[in-house]
Enzyme design. Structure first.
Site, PDB file in Angstrom:
ATOM      1  N   ASP A  84       0.595  -1.349  -0.012  1.00 16.16           N
ATOM      2  CA  ASP A  84       0.067   0.332   0.080  1.00 16.16           C
ATOM      3  C   ASP A  84       0.872   1.285  -0.081  1.00 16.16           C
ATOM      4  OD1 ASP A  84      -2.531   1.297  -0.356  1.00 16.16           O
ATOM      5  OD2 ASP A  84      -2.577   1.685   2.463  1.00 16.16           O
ATOM      6  N   HIS A  85       0.369   2.183  -0.524  1.00 19.41           N
ATOM      7  CA  HIS A  85       0.706   3.477  -0.404  1.00 19.41           C
ATOM      8  C   HIS A  85       2.486   4.012  -1.286  1.00 19.41           C
ATOM      9  CE1 HIS A  85      -2.787   6.703   0.621  1.00 19.41           C
ATOM     10  NE2 HIS A  85      -2.347   5.432   1.126  1.00 19.41           N
ATOM     11  N   HIS A 183      -6.658  10.172   6.298  1.00 17.37           N
ATOM     12  CA  HIS A 183      -6.016   8.855   6.932  1.00 17.37           C
ATOM     13  C   HIS A 183      -5.949   9.517   8.465  1.00 17.37           C
ATOM     14  CE1 HIS A 183      -4.627   8.362   3.130  1.00 17.37           C
ATOM     15  NE2 HIS A 183      -4.868   7.266   3.404  1.00 17.37           N
ATOM     16  N   HIS A 211     -10.422   5.427   1.439  1.00 20.03           N
ATOM     17  CA  HIS A 211      -9.000   5.337   2.067  1.00 20.03           C
ATOM     18  C   HIS A 211      -9.173   6.006   3.317  1.00 20.03           C
ATOM     19  CE1 HIS A 211      -4.855   4.831  -0.473  1.00 20.03           C
ATOM     20  NE2 HIS A 211      -6.498   4.118  -1.197  1.00 20.03           N
ATOM     21  N   SER A 214     -10.775   4.971   9.129  1.00 18.87           N
ATOM     22  CA  SER A 214     -11.049   4.784  10.678  1.00 18.87           C
ATOM     23  C   SER A 214     -11.821   5.939  10.803  1.00 18.87           C
ATOM     24  CB  SER A 214      -9.542   4.766  11.242  1.00 18.87           C
ATOM     25  OG  SER A 214      -9.144   3.275  10.706  1.00 18.87           O
ATOM     26  N   ASN A 233      -9.774   0.946   3.730  1.00 16.89           N
ATOM     27  CA  ASN A 233      -8.924   0.408   4.264  1.00 16.89           C
ATOM     28  C   ASN A 233      -9.220   1.499   5.718  1.00 16.89           C
ATOM     29  OD1 ASN A 233      -7.810  -0.303   1.683  1.00 16.89           O
ATOM     30  ND2 ASN A 233      -6.325   2.015   1.673  1.00 16.89           N
ATOM     31  N   VAL A 234      -8.506   0.566   6.603  1.00 10.08           N
ATOM     32  CA  VAL A 234      -8.534   0.488   7.539  1.00 10.08           C
ATOM     33  C   VAL A 234      -7.145   0.443   8.293  1.00 10.08           C
ATOM     34  CG1 VAL A 234      -9.931  -0.123  10.081  1.00 10.08           C
ATOM     35  CG2 VAL A 234     -10.698   0.073   8.317  1.00 10.08           C
TER      36      VAL A 234
END
Length: 292
Positions: A84-85, A183, A211, A214, A233-234
């Site tokens: 990722d990223h 994020h 993204h 959370s 994505n978490v």
């Protein structure tokens, strides 16, 4: 079970009008917890390792990738690995060596034309090796210590017309879009732009990725999935659970307690419960399935 190609799991989730959870792995306990949570929900899952996590492990991908793959292969559910990223081309080119089924190439820090060029090159490399490539367009704030973006900040939202051109110009398999999440949020107060999600879904033919999930409340996540988001994505939510469990144990522990297994075990259990909850929210029945 053998590792599954990310694209296969995403395609199945999209067909079933649900989303697939992708959880960030930092330690072995993260990987074990994510799989335990997914197994409790009988759900496939993506284990993802970010470039920042690789930096934490002294810049070496192999140890954390091999450990994560071993956990995945021992699981009783379908698991894919995702890198990722990734901004470093050298790291990107290691993905095929360690079982990753996909990579998120992050050119969002580049200007548009350079992002298209670099992402096209990354996609061509990935596709030649049977890997699925995700990219990002728009600015999802909060990464690497950045503050969350205002909803009205330049670049804080993905433009559907630009997204259509970007996907056509790069050949990516999925697109992470900026629709109101950020994020590293430690509270769940983000409000998503659902009208924009609908426009993006109509504009591009590839799955949408969210993204910074959370910080998104359960009801907002469930609505986003109903609106077309397919990969969620978490990361930070797992770390909140981990740190809270460790802190709680240490506050009650005697001063001579030194065995890390004593506090890593409850930390792992807390992360597993968090993963299970997010997976439930992303199911077709949304929050109703969390009552099982």
């Amino acid at each position: 079970m053998p590792l599954k190609p990310t694209g296969d799991l995403i395609t199945a989730a999209r067909a079933e009008r649900r989303a697939l959870a992708a959880f960030n792995v930092i330690t072995l306990e993260h990987a074990e917890a994510i799989v335990a949570g997914a197994e409790s929900r009988h759900s496939p899952v993506i284990l993802q390792i970010s470039e920042n996590a690789v930096k934490f492990h002294h810049g070496r991908l192999a140890p954390i990738a091999r450990a994560t793959a071993a956990v995945a292969e021992a699981a009783g559910i379908d698991v894919a690995l995702h890198l990722d990223h990734v901004e470093d081309p050298a790291l990107l080119r290691q993905a095929a060596d360690y079982g990753f089924g996909s990579v998120m190439f992050d050119g969002s820090h580049l200007d548009y034309a350079e992002n298209v060029r670099a992402t096209r090159e990354a996609a061509d490399w990935a596709h030649a090796r049977g890997l699925w490539l995700e990219a990002e367009l728009g600015k999802v704030g909060g990464k690497d210590g950045e503050p969350p973006l205002s909803a009205h900040a330049p670049g804080a939202r993905t433009d559907p017309d630009e997204a259509r051109e970007f996907v056509a110009g790069t050949g990516v398999d999925a697109l992470a879009v900026a629709v109101g999440s950020s994020h590293a949020m430690t509270d769940r107060s983000a409000v998503l732009d659902h009208e924009l999600i609908a426009r993006l879904r109509a504009a591009i033919g590839v799955p949408l990725v969210l993204h910074g999930s959370s910080g998104v409340p359960d009801a907002e996540l469930a609505r986003a999935v109903a609106g077309g988001v397919v990969k969620v994505n978490v990361g930070t939510a797992l770390n909140i659970a981990f740190t809270g469990a460790v802190r709680g144990w240490l506050e009650q522990a005697p001063a001579n307690a030194v065995d890390p297994r004593k506090y890593l075990a409850p930390a792992r259990e807390a992360m597993a419960a968090t993963a299970a909850h997010f997976i439930s929210v992303l199911s077709p029945d949304g929050l109703a399935s969390d009552a099982d």
